[in-house]
Design a protein around this motif. Structure first.
Motif, mmCIF file in Angstrom:
data_model
loop_
_atom_site.group_PDB
_atom_site.id
_atom_site.type_symbol
_atom_site.label_atom_id
_atom_site.label_comp_id
_atom_site.label_asym_id
_atom_site.label_seq_id
_atom_site.Cartn_x
_atom_site.Cartn_y
_atom_site.Cartn_z
ATOM 1 N N LEU A 75 -75.290 7.108 -15.527
ATOM 2 C CA LEU A 75 -74.176 6.898 -15.948
ATOM 3 C C LEU A 75 -73.266 7.633 -16.053
ATOM 4 C CD1 LEU A 75 -76.036 6.687 -20.035
ATOM 5 C CD2 LEU A 75 -76.080 4.988 -18.502
ATOM 6 N N LEU A 76 -72.156 7.101 -15.760
ATOM 7 C CA LEU A 76 -71.043 7.519 -15.337
ATOM 8 C C LEU A 76 -69.962 6.779 -15.932
ATOM 9 C CD1 LEU A 76 -71.473 7.043 -11.007
ATOM 10 C CD2 LEU A 76 -71.446 8.479 -12.700
ATOM 11 N N ALA A 77 -69.212 7.853 -16.719
ATOM 12 C CA ALA A 77 -67.932 7.757 -17.263
ATOM 13 C C ALA A 77 -66.714 9.348 -16.445
ATOM 14 C CB ALA A 77 -68.335 8.186 -19.087
ATOM 15 N N SER A 78 -67.254 9.320 -15.651
ATOM 16 C CA SER A 78 -66.432 10.255 -15.015
ATOM 17 C C SER A 78 -65.261 9.658 -14.277
ATOM 18 C CB SER A 78 -67.182 11.187 -13.391
ATOM 19 O OG SER A 78 -67.179 10.081 -12.999
ATOM 20 N N GLY A 79 -63.790 11.174 -14.993
ATOM 21 C CA GLY A 79 -62.580 10.575 -14.414
ATOM 22 C C GLY A 79 -62.628 10.115 -12.626
ATOM 23 N N LEU A 80 -61.281 10.079 -12.792
ATOM 24 C CA LEU A 80 -60.415 9.441 -11.501
ATOM 25 C C LEU A 80 -59.631 9.869 -10.919
ATOM 26 C CD1 LEU A 80 -61.217 5.460 -12.283
ATOM 27 C CD2 LEU A 80 -62.588 6.698 -10.632
ATOM 28 N N SER A 81 -59.673 9.982 -9.466
ATOM 29 C CA SER A 81 -57.704 10.782 -8.483
ATOM 30 C C SER A 81 -57.696 9.228 -8.045
ATOM 31 C CB SER A 81 -58.875 11.521 -8.121
ATOM 32 O OG SER A 81 -59.367 11.070 -7.013
ATOM 33 N N TYR A 82 -55.593 9.586 -8.214
ATOM 34 C CA TYR A 82 -55.409 8.697 -7.330
ATOM 35 C C TYR A 82 -54.538 9.055 -6.880
ATOM 36 C CZ TYR A 82 -57.369 5.279 -11.268
ATOM 37 O OH TYR A 82 -57.754 4.262 -12.121
ATOM 38 N N GLY B 125 -48.349 10.425 -2.278
ATOM 39 C CA GLY B 125 -48.499 11.046 -1.813
ATOM 40 C C GLY B 125 -48.949 12.668 -2.844
ATOM 41 N N ALA B 126 -48.347 12.205 -4.160
ATOM 42 C CA ALA B 126 -49.181 12.573 -4.891
ATOM 43 C C ALA B 126 -50.081 12.612 -6.026
ATOM 44 C CB ALA B 126 -47.656 13.194 -6.092
ATOM 45 N N ALA B 127 -51.343 13.621 -6.207
ATOM 46 C CA ALA B 127 -52.134 13.305 -6.600
ATOM 47 C C ALA B 127 -52.100 13.213 -8.544
ATOM 48 C CB ALA B 127 -53.818 14.232 -6.364
ATOM 49 N N ALA B 128 -52.967 12.382 -9.033
ATOM 50 C CA ALA B 128 -53.195 12.170 -10.379
ATOM 51 C C ALA B 128 -54.404 12.087 -10.863
ATOM 52 C CB ALA B 128 -51.967 10.893 -10.942
ATOM 53 N N TYR B 129 -54.651 12.386 -12.082
ATOM 54 C CA TYR B 129 -56.490 12.271 -12.321
ATOM 55 C C TYR B 129 -56.237 11.990 -13.409
ATOM 56 C CZ TYR B 129 -55.821 15.507 -8.404
ATOM 57 O OH TYR B 129 -55.721 16.399 -7.390
ATOM 58 N N THR B 130 -57.368 10.820 -13.795
ATOM 59 C CA THR B 130 -58.298 10.639 -15.343
ATOM 60 C C THR B 130 -59.014 11.663 -15.885
ATOM 61 O OG1 THR B 130 -59.497 8.646 -14.393
ATOM 62 C CG2 THR B 130 -57.171 8.272 -14.638
ATOM 63 N N PRO B 131 -59.035 11.402 -17.385
ATOM 64 C CA PRO B 131 -59.604 12.978 -17.751
ATOM 65 C C PRO B 131 -61.245 11.637 -17.626
ATOM 66 C CG PRO B 131 -58.982 11.527 -19.701
ATOM 67 C CD PRO B 131 -57.746 10.913 -18.215
ATOM 68 N N GLY B 132 -62.363 13.002 -17.817
ATOM 69 C CA GLY B 132 -63.699 12.446 -18.073
ATOM 70 C C GLY B 132 -63.596 11.995 -19.823
ATOM 71 N N GLY B 133 -64.753 10.357 -19.513
ATOM 72 C CA GLY B 133 -64.699 9.115 -21.344
ATOM 73 C C GLY B 133 -65.970 10.101 -22.041
ATOM 74 N N ALA B 134 -66.613 9.142 -22.785
ATOM 75 C CA ALA B 134 -67.661 9.376 -24.170
ATOM 76 C C ALA B 134 -69.048 9.181 -23.306
ATOM 77 C CB ALA B 134 -66.741 9.267 -25.354
ATOM 78 N N VAL B 135 -69.617 9.670 -23.417
ATOM 79 C CA VAL B 135 -70.931 8.976 -23.404
ATOM 80 C C VAL B 135 -72.289 9.293 -24.336
ATOM 81 C CG1 VAL B 135 -73.526 8.901 -22.353
ATOM 82 C CG2 VAL B 135 -71.105 8.804 -21.247
ATOM 83 N N ARG B 136 -72.336 8.021 -25.710
ATOM 84 C CA ARG B 136 -73.055 8.804 -27.046
ATOM 85 C C ARG B 136 -75.086 7.687 -26.735
ATOM 86 N NH1 ARG B 136 -68.086 6.785 -28.203
ATOM 87 N NH2 ARG B 136 -66.485 8.242 -29.116
ATOM 88 N N LEU B 137 -76.056 8.875 -27.183
ATOM 89 C CA LEU B 137 -76.514 8.157 -26.860
ATOM 90 C C LEU B 137 -77.395 8.424 -28.701
ATOM 91 C CD1 LEU B 137 -77.862 10.504 -23.965
ATOM 92 C CD2 LEU B 137 -77.475 7.457 -24.003
ATOM 93 N N ASP C 140 -72.427 11.638 -16.578
ATOM 94 C CA ASP C 140 -71.672 12.193 -15.601
ATOM 95 C C ASP C 140 -70.323 12.047 -16.801
ATOM 96 O OD1 ASP C 140 -69.709 13.619 -13.936
ATOM 97 O OD2 ASP C 140 -70.621 11.839 -12.807
ATOM 98 N N VAL C 141 -69.785 13.150 -16.949
ATOM 99 C CA VAL C 141 -67.774 13.123 -18.214
ATOM 100 C C VAL C 141 -67.348 13.947 -17.411
ATOM 101 C CG1 VAL C 141 -69.146 11.470 -19.901
ATOM 102 C CG2 VAL C 141 -69.375 14.420 -19.762
ATOM 103 N N SER C 142 -68.206 14.422 -16.106
ATOM 104 C CA SER C 142 -66.538 15.242 -15.837
ATOM 105 C C SER C 142 -65.061 14.785 -14.913
ATOM 106 C CB SER C 142 -67.292 15.772 -14.326
ATOM 107 O OG SER C 142 -67.552 14.715 -13.400
ATOM 108 N N ALA C 143 -64.389 15.602 -14.727
ATOM 109 C CA ALA C 143 -62.900 15.105 -14.084
ATOM 110 C C ALA C 143 -62.758 16.135 -13.146
ATOM 111 C CB ALA C 143 -62.160 14.784 -15.231
#
Length: 265
Positions: A60-67, A71-83, A99-102
Motif C-alpha cells: 500500500l503506497l500513499a507516500s509523498g512525491l517529489s517534483y 530546477g527547484a525541488a518540491a515535495y508532497t506530504p505522505g498520505g493516510a492509510v486506515r485498516l 508506506d506513508v513516507s515523505a
C-alpha cells in the motif's frame, strides 16, 4: 478481494466488505502481487465481519512525491492509510508494506489500525520516514496487539520494533482494550499515549518525547502502573527558551520503590 490499482495524486479510495484480503495470486509467470498506489492519498480498507489481511506480497503506497519545477525541488506530504476490522483482526503479514513516507521537507503521513474486537497483528513493514519534515503518525485501537492472532496477550515490544524501524516518531496513540503491556525497548515519539483498559503497564525502557519543544507522554492503566528502576520518561525541550513537555501517569494502583518514591520518574 485481490486487486491492484493506481490512482492520481491525493485521491481518496475506500474498500469495504465482509473481509478484505490482499494476497498474491500464483500465475504461470509467477506471483502477481496486490499493489495499491495513491501518492499523498487517503486509503481505507474496512472489513465488517471478518479480517483485514495484507499478505506477504501486498503493498500500500500513499507516500509523498517529489517534483522538479525549473530546477527547484518540491515535495508532497505522505498520505493516510486506515485498516479497520469491525469484528475481527487486522493482519499485516511479514513482507507486506504500508508506506506513508515523505521526501525533502514534507511531512510523512498517518497509519490507523482499528480492531476493537480482535487482534492487531503488525508483522510487516510500515514506512513513516521524512527527509526533513515531520515523521509518521500511528494510531491503534485494538483488543490485543500481537503478531500471532491466536495469542490473547500483547507483544508490545514487537510492535515497537516495527514502529521504530519505520520512523513513526511524530505521534503514537495506542489503546489496548485487553491484557497487560510491557514496554521494554526504547520508544521515540514526540507524542506518546498508551492506554491499557483492562490491564497493567510495566515500563522497563526509555520513552523519549524530547525535542526542540517539549513533547507529551501519557500512560493510562486500569491495574498497576510500574516504572521500574531502568525506566526513563523524557519530555524535555532541547531548544533555548522552550518550555518542557508533559508527563501524565494515571492508574488505580501506582508502584513505588522501597523508599516510597515513584519509580523511574
Amino acid at each position: 478481494q485481490n486487486f491492484s490499482a493506481r490512482v492520481g495524486q491525493a485521491a481518496k479510495l475506500s474498500f469495504k466488505g465482509a473481509s478484505v484480503d490482499l494476497v498474491g495470486t500464483d500465475t504461470v509467470n509467477g506471483v502477481v502481487a496486490p499493489t495499491l498506489v495513491l501518492p499523498s492519498g487517503d486509503l481505507t480498507l474496512q472489513a465488517t465481519s471478518g479480517d483485514v489481511t495484507l499478505g506477504k506480497d501486498a503493498t500500500l503506497l500513499a507516500s509523498g512525491l517529489s517534483y522538479d519545477f525549473e530546477g527547484a525541488a518540491a515535495y508532497t506530504p505522505g498520505g493516510a492509510v486506515r485498516l479497520v476490522s469491525d469484528q475481527g483482526n487486522v493482519r499485516v503479514k511479514n513482507g507486506a508494506v504500508v508506506d506513508v513516507s515523505a521526501q525533502g521537507d514534507a511531512d510523512a503521513g498517518l497509519v490507523t489500525v482499528s480492531a476493537i474486537k480482535g487482534v492487531a497483528a503488525i508483522a510487516g513493514t510500515l514506512k513513516g520516514q521524512s527527509g526533513g519534515g515531520r515523521t509518521g503518525r500511528f494510531l491503534l485501537d485494538a483488543k490485543y496487539a500481537n503478531q500471532d492472532t491466536t495469542q490473547k496477550k500483547n507483544d508490545f515490544d514487537q510492535l515497537t520494533g516495527v514502529l521504530e524501524a519505520g520512523k513513526f516518531g511524530e505521534e503514537r496513540v495506542i489503546r489496548l482494550r485487553e491484557g497487560d503491556v510491557a514496554l521494554i525497548s526504547s520508544v521515540n515519539a514526540r507524542r506518546f499515549v498508551l492506554s491499557a483498559d483492562q490491564g497493567k503497564i510495566d515500563v522497563y525502557g526509555k520513552i523519549n518525547a524530547s525535542g526542540v519543544k517539549g513533547g507529551e507522554i501519557a500512560l493510562y492503566s486500569k491495574d498497576q502502573l510500574t516504572l521500574h528502576t531502568t525506566a526513563e520518561l523524557d519530555a524535555s525541550a532541547t531548544g533555548a527558551g522552550q518550555s518542557g513537555g508533559t508527563v501524565t501517569l494515571a492508574t488505580q494502583t501506582f508502584a513505588l520503590d522501597g523508599n516510597g518514591k515513584p519509580l523511574g520518574v
